[in-house]
Design a protein around this motif. Structure first.
Motif, PDB file in Angstrom:
ATOM      1  N   THR A 120      15.685  18.828   1.951  1.00  0.00           N
ATOM      2  CA  THR A 120      15.952  17.437   2.312  1.00  0.00           C
ATOM      3  C   THR A 120      14.860  16.489   1.862  1.00  0.00           C
ATOM      4  OG1 THR A 120      14.971  17.722   4.497  1.00  0.00           O
ATOM      5  CG2 THR A 120      17.338  18.049   4.301  1.00  0.00           C
ATOM      6  N   PHE A 121      13.702  17.011   1.431  1.00  0.00           N
ATOM      7  CA  PHE A 121      12.681  16.086   0.946  1.00  0.00           C
ATOM      8  C   PHE A 121      12.169  16.415  -0.448  1.00  0.00           C
ATOM      9  CE2 PHE A 121      10.162  19.270   3.168  1.00  0.00           C
ATOM     10  CZ  PHE A 121       9.104  19.482   2.312  1.00  0.00           C
ATOM     11  N   ALA A 122      12.308  17.638  -0.916  1.00  0.00           N
ATOM     12  CA  ALA A 122      11.792  17.987  -2.237  1.00  0.00           C
ATOM     13  C   ALA A 122      12.814  17.730  -3.335  1.00  0.00           C
ATOM     14  CB  ALA A 122      11.364  19.450  -2.259  1.00  0.00           C
TER      15      ALA A 122
ATOM     16  N   GLY B  61      18.537   8.102  -2.116  1.00  0.00           N
ATOM     17  CA  GLY B  61      18.833   9.531  -2.198  1.00  0.00           C
ATOM     18  C   GLY B  61      18.163  10.317  -1.094  1.00  0.00           C
ATOM     19  N   HIS B  62      16.922   9.967  -0.792  1.00  0.00           N
ATOM     20  CA  HIS B  62      16.223  10.621   0.315  1.00  0.00           C
ATOM     21  C   HIS B  62      16.945  10.345   1.631  1.00  0.00           C
ATOM     22  CE1 HIS B  62      12.581  12.549  -1.100  1.00  0.00           C
ATOM     23  NE2 HIS B  62      12.450  11.578  -1.979  1.00  0.00           N
ATOM     24  N   GLY B  63      17.360   9.112   1.835  1.00  0.00           N
ATOM     25  CA  GLY B  63      18.073   8.772   3.060  1.00  0.00           C
ATOM     26  C   GLY B  63      19.401   9.496   3.159  1.00  0.00           C
TER      27      GLY B  63
ATOM     28  N   ALA C 133      18.682  13.233   3.921  1.00  0.00           N
ATOM     29  CA  ALA C 133      18.248  13.392   5.311  1.00  0.00           C
ATOM     30  C   ALA C 133      19.409  13.142   6.271  1.00  0.00           C
ATOM     31  CB  ALA C 133      17.093  12.439   5.614  1.00  0.00           C
ATOM     32  N   GLY C 134      20.223  12.143   5.979  1.00  0.00           N
ATOM     33  CA  GLY C 134      21.377  11.853   6.826  1.00  0.00           C
ATOM     34  C   GLY C 134      22.383  12.991   6.834  1.00  0.00           C
ATOM     35  N   CYS C 135      22.635  13.594   5.677  1.00  0.00           N
ATOM     36  CA  CYS C 135      23.552  14.741   5.622  1.00  0.00           C
ATOM     37  C   CYS C 135      22.995  15.918   6.414  1.00  0.00           C
ATOM     38  CB  CYS C 135      23.802  15.154   4.173  1.00  0.00           C
ATOM     39  SG  CYS C 135      24.851  14.010   3.276  1.00  0.00           S
TER      40      CYS C 135
ATOM     41  N   GLY D 111      24.881  17.442   9.662  1.00  0.00           N
ATOM     42  CA  GLY D 111      25.203  18.864   9.753  1.00  0.00           C
ATOM     43  C   GLY D 111      24.603  19.502  10.992  1.00  0.00           C
ATOM     44  N   ALA D 112      23.383  19.123  11.333  1.00  0.00           N
ATOM     45  CA  ALA D 112      22.749  19.675  12.541  1.00  0.00           C
ATOM     46  C   ALA D 112      23.492  19.236  13.798  1.00  0.00           C
ATOM     47  CB  ALA D 112      21.290  19.230  12.605  1.00  0.00           C
TER      48      ALA D 112
END
Length: 127
Positions: free
Chosen positions: A35-37, A51-53, A56-58, A62-63
């Protein structure tokens, strides 16, 4: 009053610590890192923050869905079917990553985006 651990608890301390260390190692090597790399390398420079957002949102979605649906689904399809579905989703994710990966070693991130920054720069005319 003795402050020492009893024989049973002391005997289980090392396996518990090793298990905890392995769990954290594999969590940080796998889903946590994606999610960050990966967004830093796969999204163009102009939309990297978005893209980072999105990544992270996906991950958070999912969690949240997994937390609420994982206990409910086995009642309908059974535990074995649920675990097979989870394994299939993991395999699909692996295959998609394998097929669509982009090798970025030795390339600049701006060069990988394929868009020149001068094209996107706003044109300001002097007054």
């Amino acid at each position: 009053m003795s402050t020492q651990l009893s024989g049973g608890a002391k005997a289980h301390l090392v396996p518990v610590m090793l298990g905890f260390g392995l769990f954290n190692t594999f969590m940080n090597l796998g889903p946590n890192a994606t999610t960050f790399a990966l967004p830093a390398e796969v999204f163009p420079s102009e939309m990297r923050a978005a893209g980072h957002g999105f990544a992270a949102g996906c991950g958070k979605l999912g969690a949240a869905l997994g937390t609420f649906l994982f206990p409910v689904i086995p009642a309908g399809i059974g535990e074995a079917a649920l675990l097979y579905a989870v394994a299939a989703a993991c395999a699909c994710g692996f295959l998609i990553t394998l097929v669509f990966r982009v090798e970025t070693r030795g390339h600049s991130l701006d060069g990988l985006s394929g868009v020149q920054a001068s094209i996107l720069a706003p044109r300001v005319t002097p007054p």
